[in-house]
Design a protein around this motif. Structure first.
Motif, PDB file in Angstrom:
ATOM      1  N   MET A   1       0.960  -0.887  -0.015  1.00 27.76           N
ATOM      2  CA  MET A   1      -0.004  -0.058  -0.110  1.00 27.76           C
ATOM      3  C   MET A   1       0.944   1.267   0.014  1.00 27.76           C
ATOM      4  SD  MET A   1      -3.115  -1.195  -0.206  1.00 27.76           S
ATOM      5  CE  MET A   1      -3.891  -2.774   0.401  1.00 27.76           C
ATOM      6  N   ILE A   2       0.340   2.291  -0.706  1.00 32.23           N
ATOM      7  CA  ILE A   2       1.303   3.496  -0.674  1.00 32.23           C
ATOM      8  C   ILE A   2       0.016   4.657  -0.725  1.00 32.23           C
ATOM      9  CG2 ILE A   2       1.323   3.508  -3.459  1.00 32.23           C
ATOM     10  CD1 ILE A   2       4.000   4.645  -3.437  1.00 32.23           C
ATOM     11  N   ASP A   3       0.563   5.638   0.141  1.00 32.58           N
ATOM     12  CA  ASP A   3      -0.288   6.870   0.060  1.00 32.58           C
ATOM     13  C   ASP A   3       0.088   7.840  -1.021  1.00 32.58           C
ATOM     14  OD1 ASP A   3      -1.402   6.066   2.572  1.00 32.58           O
ATOM     15  OD2 ASP A   3      -0.154   7.694   3.780  1.00 32.58           O
ATOM     16  N   ALA A   4      -1.000   8.613  -1.434  1.00 37.03           N
ATOM     17  CA  ALA A   4      -0.977   9.438  -2.885  1.00 37.03           C
ATOM     18  C   ALA A   4      -1.176  10.761  -2.510  1.00 37.03           C
ATOM     19  CB  ALA A   4      -1.788   9.062  -3.767  1.00 37.03           C
ATOM     20  N   VAL A   5      -0.501  11.786  -3.245  1.00 41.53           N
ATOM     21  CA  VAL A   5      -0.707  13.176  -2.997  1.00 41.53           C
ATOM     22  C   VAL A   5      -1.127  13.656  -4.473  1.00 41.53           C
ATOM     23  CG1 VAL A   5       0.275  15.308  -2.454  1.00 41.53           C
ATOM     24  CG2 VAL A   5       1.093  13.402  -0.922  1.00 41.53           C
ATOM     25  N   VAL A   6      -2.310  14.309  -4.446  1.00 41.34           N
ATOM     26  CA  VAL A   6      -2.842  14.841  -5.668  1.00 41.34           C
ATOM     27  C   VAL A   6      -2.790  16.341  -5.450  1.00 41.34           C
ATOM     28  CG1 VAL A   6      -4.670  15.234  -7.059  1.00 41.34           C
ATOM     29  CG2 VAL A   6      -4.109  12.893  -6.037  1.00 41.34           C
ATOM     30  N   MET A   7      -1.948  17.103  -6.350  1.00 42.19           N
ATOM     31  CA  MET A   7      -1.862  18.557  -6.515  1.00 42.19           C
ATOM     32  C   MET A   7      -3.109  19.050  -7.350  1.00 42.19           C
ATOM     33  SD  MET A   7       2.399  18.587  -7.019  1.00 42.19           S
ATOM     34  CE  MET A   7       2.346  18.139  -8.445  1.00 42.19           C
ATOM     35  N   ALA A   8      -3.876  19.685  -6.410  1.00 42.92           N
ATOM     36  CA  ALA A   8      -5.169  20.296  -7.246  1.00 42.92           C
ATOM     37  C   ALA A   8      -5.440  21.710  -6.754  1.00 42.92           C
ATOM     38  CB  ALA A   8      -6.392  19.523  -6.984  1.00 42.92           C
ATOM     39  N   ALA A   9      -4.108  22.546  -6.385  1.00 41.69           N
ATOM     40  CA  ALA A   9      -4.459  23.644  -6.200  1.00 41.69           C
ATOM     41  C   ALA A   9      -4.136  24.610  -7.212  1.00 41.69           C
ATOM     42  CB  ALA A   9      -3.600  23.995  -5.024  1.00 41.69           C
ATOM     43  N   GLY A  10      -3.777  24.341  -8.326  1.00 41.16           N
ATOM     44  CA  GLY A  10      -3.109  25.456  -8.993  1.00 41.16           C
ATOM     45  C   GLY A  10      -4.230  26.342  -9.782  1.00 41.16           C
ATOM     46  N   GLU A  11      -3.805  27.482 -10.449  1.00 33.95           N
ATOM     47  CA  GLU A  11      -4.611  28.450 -10.683  1.00 33.95           C
ATOM     48  C   GLU A  11      -5.086  28.201 -12.425  1.00 33.95           C
ATOM     49  OE1 GLU A  11      -3.156  32.250  -9.955  1.00 33.95           O
ATOM     50  OE2 GLU A  11      -3.325  32.106  -8.065  1.00 33.95           O
ATOM     51  N   GLY A  12      -4.272  27.237 -13.074  1.00 35.11           N
ATOM     52  CA  GLY A  12      -4.872  27.170 -14.606  1.00 35.11           C
ATOM     53  C   GLY A  12      -4.626  28.262 -15.496  1.00 35.11           C
ATOM     54  N   VAL A  13      -3.709  29.147 -15.178  1.00 36.35           N
ATOM     55  CA  VAL A  13      -3.401  30.429 -15.886  1.00 36.35           C
ATOM     56  C   VAL A  13      -3.895  30.375 -17.263  1.00 36.35           C
ATOM     57  CG1 VAL A  13      -1.974  32.303 -16.139  1.00 36.35           C
ATOM     58  CG2 VAL A  13      -2.122  31.455 -13.949  1.00 36.35           C
ATOM     59  N   ARG A  14      -3.236  29.399 -18.139  1.00 33.43           N
ATOM     60  CA  ARG A  14      -3.097  29.352 -19.507  1.00 33.43           C
ATOM     61  C   ARG A  14      -4.588  28.957 -19.872  1.00 33.43           C
ATOM     62  NH1 ARG A  14       1.947  25.716 -20.563  1.00 33.43           N
ATOM     63  NH2 ARG A  14       1.570  24.770 -18.794  1.00 33.43           N
ATOM     64  N   LEU A  15      -5.363  28.573 -18.852  1.00 31.04           N
ATOM     65  CA  LEU A  15      -6.841  27.997 -19.379  1.00 31.04           C
ATOM     66  C   LEU A  15      -7.816  29.074 -19.327  1.00 31.04           C
ATOM     67  CD1 LEU A  15      -7.277  24.463 -18.353  1.00 31.04           C
ATOM     68  CD2 LEU A  15      -7.815  25.167 -20.580  1.00 31.04           C
ATOM     69  N   ARG A  16      -7.453  30.225 -18.725  1.00 28.72           N
ATOM     70  CA  ARG A  16      -8.326  31.350 -18.373  1.00 28.72           C
ATOM     71  C   ARG A  16      -8.954  31.878 -19.899  1.00 28.72           C
ATOM     72  NH1 ARG A  16      -4.368  35.008 -14.552  1.00 28.72           N
ATOM     73  NH2 ARG A  16      -4.849  33.886 -12.759  1.00 28.72           N
ATOM     74  N   PRO A  17      -9.953  31.919 -19.889  1.00 30.02           N
ATOM     75  CA  PRO A  17     -11.099  32.469 -18.749  1.00 30.02           C
ATOM     76  C   PRO A  17     -11.684  31.286 -18.182  1.00 30.02           C
ATOM     77  CG  PRO A  17     -12.251  32.921 -20.692  1.00 30.02           C
ATOM     78  CD  PRO A  17     -10.755  32.535 -21.023  1.00 30.02           C
ATOM     79  N   LEU A  18     -11.566  30.330 -18.632  1.00 30.54           N
ATOM     80  CA  LEU A  18     -12.577  28.962 -18.083  1.00 30.54           C
ATOM     81  C   LEU A  18     -12.154  28.903 -16.574  1.00 30.54           C
ATOM     82  CD1 LEU A  18     -11.950  26.465 -21.195  1.00 30.54           C
ATOM     83  CD2 LEU A  18     -14.008  27.809 -20.549  1.00 30.54           C
ATOM     84  N   THR A  19     -10.816  28.778 -16.345  1.00 28.25           N
ATOM     85  CA  THR A  19     -10.619  28.641 -14.670  1.00 28.25           C
ATOM     86  C   THR A  19     -10.647  29.802 -13.898  1.00 28.25           C
ATOM     87  OG1 THR A  19      -8.387  29.216 -15.383  1.00 28.25           O
ATOM     88  CG2 THR A  19      -8.709  26.811 -15.512  1.00 28.25           C
ATOM     89  N   GLU A  20     -11.528  30.758 -14.394  1.00 23.91           N
ATOM     90  CA  GLU A  20     -11.967  31.660 -13.344  1.00 23.91           C
ATOM     91  C   GLU A  20     -13.092  31.303 -13.107  1.00 23.91           C
ATOM     92  OE1 GLU A  20     -12.093  35.276 -15.747  1.00 23.91           O
ATOM     93  OE2 GLU A  20      -9.930  35.560 -15.985  1.00 23.91           O
ATOM     94  N   ARG A  21     -13.739  30.374 -13.662  1.00 22.46           N
ATOM     95  CA  ARG A  21     -15.003  30.022 -13.147  1.00 22.46           C
ATOM     96  C   ARG A  21     -14.965  28.574 -12.580  1.00 22.46           C
ATOM     97  NH1 ARG A  21     -18.574  27.757 -11.411  1.00 22.46           N
ATOM     98  NH2 ARG A  21     -21.008  27.849 -11.820  1.00 22.46           N
ATOM     99  N   TRP A  22     -14.194  27.722 -13.180  1.00 23.00           N
ATOM    100  CA  TRP A  22     -13.912  26.153 -12.778  1.00 23.00           C
ATOM    101  C   TRP A  22     -12.575  25.988 -12.635  1.00 23.00           C
ATOM    102  CZ3 TRP A  22     -16.744  27.350 -17.350  1.00 23.00           C
ATOM    103  CH2 TRP A  22     -18.203  27.277 -17.343  1.00 23.00           C
ATOM    104  N   PRO A  23     -12.193  25.270 -11.409  1.00 24.49           N
ATOM    105  CA  PRO A  23     -10.823  24.742 -11.548  1.00 24.49           C
ATOM    106  C   PRO A  23     -10.457  23.704 -12.404  1.00 24.49           C
ATOM    107  CG  PRO A  23     -12.180  23.761  -9.821  1.00 24.49           C
ATOM    108  CD  PRO A  23     -13.259  24.685 -10.279  1.00 24.49           C
ATOM    109  N   LYS A  24      -9.207  23.515 -12.822  1.00 22.52           N
ATOM    110  CA  LYS A  24      -8.697  22.882 -13.758  1.00 22.52           C
ATOM    111  C   LYS A  24      -8.909  21.382 -13.329  1.00 22.52           C
ATOM    112  CE  LYS A  24      -4.681  22.026 -16.801  1.00 22.52           C
ATOM    113  NZ  LYS A  24      -3.190  22.574 -16.934  1.00 22.52           N
TER     114      LYS A  24
END
Length: 234
Positions: A1-24
């Motif tokens: 068994m192994i624990d996992a870390v998922v990095m879901a904090a980013g702003e998704g700058v290059r996906l704007r304006p979509l990521t101004e409303r929804w996180p990537k």
């Protein structure tokens, strides 16, 4: 068994304006939220406990994922208050009670089915201090996808300037107990895992290089159309 870390904090700058409303991570590939596909792959890889580190529009990610039961996982959320980097993400998971060995991945990437499990198995069998996934598709594209030099299955250089090298870094890492102390005192912010892995290489620690298949993600707004409606062409 192994624990996992998922990095879901980013702003998704290059996906704007979509990521101004929804996180990537909640945006879809093949009609499914990327983070949902990823969590199922982590479960297949033998993970049971997952730290999902959230920041930008965190409530949407946390509402979608819930307690992780829908994915066969036990999920705990950890908040990151700003753009502090991938090493800070892992450090926060460690402070929240997660322990190495750790599987660490970006929340915005869809891997070829089964590749996360194969990566985890290769790391476990290697006895290495850590591991890094590399891929040929999408191709190397510095500085976003740097080339990685691998010799005899070992990573020997993280940022390889050889133009013939087709192996680019993927956002999938493994960190064992010998590597996590190297997260302390990194330059930044942002504090990046690359710095800890470079310290490991300089200290003679083995970092396994594991080639995986194609990965897919959403980088620009038009990718949302291309990755969900392939019949429209590129």
């Amino acid at each position: 068994m192994i624990d996992a870390v998922v990095m879901a904090a980013g702003e998704g700058v290059r996906l704007r304006p979509l990521t101004e409303r929804w996180p990537k991570p909640v945006l879809p590939i093949d009609g499914r939220p990327v983070i949902a596909t990823l969590l199922r792959e982590l479960a297949r890889a033998g993970c049971t406990r997952v730290a999902v580190v959230t920041g930008h529009l965190a409530d949407q990610v946390e509402s979608l994922v819930g307690d992780g039961g829908a994915f066969g996982l036990e999920v705990r959320f950890v908040r990151q208050p700003g753009v502090l980097g991938s090493a800070d993400t892992v450090a926060r998971a460690l402070r929240a009670g997660f322990e190495p060995p750790l599987l660490v991945t970006a929340a915005d990437t869809v891997y070829t089915e089964g590749d996360v499990a194969r990566f985890a198995a290769a790391f476990a069998a290697s006895g290495a201090a850590g591991a890094l996934a590399v891929r040929r598709d999408p191709p190397v594209d510095p500085p976003h996808r740097a080339a990685v030099r691998i010799e005899g299955g070992r990573v020997t250089k993280l940022f390889d300037d050889d133009p013939a090298n087709e192996l680019g870094a993927a956002p999938l890492w493994a960190l064992g107990p010998a590597l996590t102390p190297l997260l302390d005192g990194l330059p930044g912010p942002p504090f990046e895992l690359a710095g800890a892995f470079e310290r490991a290489l300089a200290g003679g620690l083995r970092i396994e290089g594991v080639e995986i298949g194609k990965t897919r993600d959403l980088t620009y707004p038009q990718d949302l159309v291309q990755e969900n409606f392939p019949y429209l062409g590129s």
